[in-house]
Design a protein around this motif. Structure first.
Motif, short mmCIF file in Angstrom:
data_model
loop_
_atom_site.label_atom_id
_atom_site.label_comp_id
_atom_site.label_asym_id
_atom_site.label_seq_id
_atom_site.Cartn_x
_atom_site.Cartn_y
_atom_site.Cartn_z
N PHE A 65 -1.43 6.71 -2.07
CA PHE A 65 -0.27 5.96 -2.56
C PHE A 65 0.81 5.79 -1.49
CE2 PHE A 65 -2.45 7.41 -6.25
CZ PHE A 65 -2.11 6.58 -7.30
N ARG A 66 0.48 6.02 -0.25
CA ARG A 66 1.49 5.98 0.81
C ARG A 66 2.08 4.60 1.02
NH1 ARG A 66 -1.63 9.77 5.33
NH2 ARG A 66 -1.27 11.79 4.28
N LYS A 67 1.26 3.57 0.99
CA LYS A 67 1.74 2.21 1.20
C LYS A 67 2.21 1.63 -0.13
CE LYS A 67 -1.22 1.34 5.21
NZ LYS A 67 -2.25 0.46 5.82
N PRO A 68 3.43 1.08 -0.19
CA PRO A 68 3.98 0.59 -1.46
C PRO A 68 3.10 -0.43 -2.17
CG PRO A 68 5.69 0.69 0.21
CD PRO A 68 4.40 0.98 0.91
N ARG A 69 2.53 -1.39 -1.44
CA ARG A 69 1.71 -2.41 -2.09
C ARG A 69 0.44 -1.81 -2.66
NH1 ARG A 69 2.02 -7.76 1.90
NH2 ARG A 69 4.28 -8.13 1.65
N VAL A 70 -0.16 -0.89 -1.91
CA VAL A 70 -1.36 -0.21 -2.41
C VAL A 70 -1.02 0.63 -3.63
CG1 VAL A 70 -3.15 1.47 -1.85
CG2 VAL A 70 -2.45 -0.21 -0.13
N ALA A 71 0.13 1.30 -3.56
CA ALA A 71 0.56 2.14 -4.69
C ALA A 71 0.75 1.31 -5.95
CB ALA A 71 1.86 2.86 -4.33
N SER A 72 1.33 0.12 -5.82
CA SER A 72 1.52 -0.75 -6.97
C SER A 72 0.19 -1.17 -7.58
CB SER A 72 2.33 -1.99 -6.57
OG SER A 72 3.62 -1.64 -6.12
N LEU A 73 -0.78 -1.47 -6.70
CA LEU A 73 -2.10 -1.87 -7.17
C LEU A 73 -2.79 -0.72 -7.89
CD1 LEU A 73 -4.41 -3.94 -7.25
CD2 LEU A 73 -5.15 -3.06 -5.03
N LEU A 74 -2.69 0.48 -7.32
CA LEU A 74 -3.34 1.65 -7.93
C LEU A 74 -2.72 1.97 -9.28
CD1 LEU A 74 -3.76 3.97 -4.81
CD2 LEU A 74 -5.50 2.59 -5.95
N ARG A 75 -1.42 1.82 -9.39
CA ARG A 75 -0.77 2.09 -10.68
C ARG A 75 -1.18 1.06 -11.73
NH1 ARG A 75 3.53 3.73 -7.08
NH2 ARG A 75 3.91 5.97 -7.35
N ALA A 76 -1.39 -0.19 -11.29
CA ALA A 76 -1.87 -1.21 -12.21
C ALA A 76 -3.28 -0.89 -12.70
CB ALA A 76 -1.86 -2.58 -11.54
N MET A 77 -4.00 -0.07 -11.94
CA MET A 77 -5.35 0.36 -12.32
C MET A 77 -5.31 1.69 -13.07
SD MET A 77 -7.07 -0.68 -8.67
CE MET A 77 -8.62 0.16 -8.94
N HIS A 78 -4.12 2.07 -13.53
CA HIS A 78 -3.91 3.28 -14.35
C HIS A 78 -4.10 4.57 -13.56
CE1 HIS A 78 -4.52 1.27 -18.57
NE2 HIS A 78 -3.68 0.60 -17.79
N MET A 79 -3.81 4.56 -12.28
CA MET A 79 -3.95 5.77 -11.47
C MET A 79 -2.59 6.45 -11.31
SD MET A 79 -6.74 4.80 -8.56
CE MET A 79 -8.33 4.09 -9.03
N ILE A 80 -2.61 7.77 -11.38
CA ILE A 80 -1.41 8.60 -11.25
C ILE A 80 -1.61 9.51 -10.04
CG2 ILE A 80 0.05 10.33 -12.36
CD1 ILE A 80 -0.94 9.31 -15.06
N PRO A 81 -0.68 9.52 -9.08
CA PRO A 81 -0.88 10.35 -7.88
C PRO A 81 -0.69 11.83 -8.16
CG PRO A 81 1.28 9.32 -7.83
CD PRO A 81 0.58 8.76 -9.03
N ILE A 82 -1.55 12.63 -7.57
CA ILE A 82 -1.37 14.08 -7.60
C ILE A 82 -1.50 14.58 -6.16
CG2 ILE A 82 -3.83 14.51 -8.09
CD1 ILE A 82 -2.85 16.97 -9.71
N PHE A 83 -0.58 15.43 -5.76
CA PHE A 83 -0.48 15.85 -4.37
C PHE A 83 -0.97 17.28 -4.20
CE2 PHE A 83 2.59 12.54 -5.14
CZ PHE A 83 2.41 11.68 -4.06
#
Length: 299
Positions: A65-83
């Motif tokens: 999720f580091r890159k904002p555009r990638v993060a937006s796409l991943l969230r649209a795919m119902h992904m939640i980041p865990i560190f």
């Protein structure tokens, strides 16, 4: 919208890529944590997302999720980041946001997919479970309105981690509810036993129609080379890792429709309207070859 479209696309691609897929979900609509075995990299999440009748949210590696555009796409795919600690100690505090997002999903009677083993290994066995799933479960049970949260053990079994096509068996174990266990250790022990009980060889089928022989031969002649190219590319790029099967599947899912469209347009431009027949015939002959291969020595 993106999630719904990808779900349909992935399910169709799995139908073309795999043999028999057994998936019998019997749960209700209560908030749910799907605690799933993790034998085959991100193909496990694709199978669950494609076949689960309920909408899923996925806990994914935070570094993606580091890159904002990638993060937006991943969230649209119902992904939640865990560190994790390996992604930087300074990022661990961001898991509080992950926990809050997870609680929000569960309060909406949502469903979250978690891999409690915390690691993927290509084997037909359950590895020792990490404590994260159990801790999230107990924390959620303490929240108002989440007394009915259930933990659903899910065991995914593959007939092979390299052969194409393959059979997949998804087994749902007995659910774990609040009051069934008293602490993290007990929950992990019960979850482990129920996951292990679901580990079994993926079912197979025998016999095929002789009517498939000719279209299977056409599929072999016209399209096997396409698969072999991506297979060899994936073998080289994923050597000594667990990603081979997932990478092959995703490469084919992304490029095969383009291949069919390109061949069809080429034939239309050279042979006229008859060229449009390639649009249904190419996928059909590829499917026939897949069905034929199910009953012969896999690669």
């Amino acid at each position: 919208m993106l999630y719904a479209l990808l779900k349909i696309w992935a399910r169709l691609a799995l139908w073309c890529y795999c043999g028999k897929i057994t998936f019998r979900y019997k749960g209700g609509n209560a908030p749910c944590i799907l605690a799933c075995t993790h034998p085959n990299s991100f193909l496990d999440a694709i199978v669950m997302g494609a076949y689960m009748p309920r909408s899923l949210h996925f806990l994914a590696r935070g570094d993606a999720f580091r890159k904002p555009r990638v993060a937006s796409l991943l969230r649209a795919m119902h992904m939640i980041p865990i560190f994790r600690l390996s992604e930087g100690k300074e990022n661990l505090q961001r898991n509080e946001e992950t926990f809050n997002l997870s609680l929000h999903v569960l309060r909406q009677n949502g469903c979250i997919l978690i891999f409690p083993e915390g690691i993927c290994v290509n084997e037909h066995n359950v590895r020792p479970l990490k404590k994260g799933t159990a801790r999230l479960s107990f924390s959620a049970w303490e929240e108002p309105g989440l007394d009915d949260l259930m933990i659903q053990p899910v065991s995914i079994n593959y007939s092979s981690f390299t052969a194409v096509p393959k059979h997949i068996e998804v087994t749902f174990g007995e659910q774990i509810r609040k009051g069934d266990v008293n602490n993290v250790r007990e929950l992990n022990e019960m979850l482990y036993n129920r996951l292990q009980a679901g580990m079994q060889p993926a079912a197979t089928r025998k016999g095929h129609s002789i009517l498939l022989v000719l279209p299977a031969l056409l599929g072999y002649i016209t399209q096997r080379w396409f698969y072999v190219c991506w297979r060899n590319f994936a073998r080289k790029k994923t050597k000594n890792t667990v990603f081979y099967d997932s990478v092959v599947f995703c490469l084919l899912m992304l490029t095969y429709p383009l291949f069919v469209l390109a061949v069809t347009l080429l034939l239309v431009s050279t042979t006229g309207p008859w060229g449009w027949l390639a649009l249904p015939l190419l996928p059909f002959t590829a499917w026939a070859y897949k069905e034929y291969r199910l009953f012969h020595t896999a690669e």
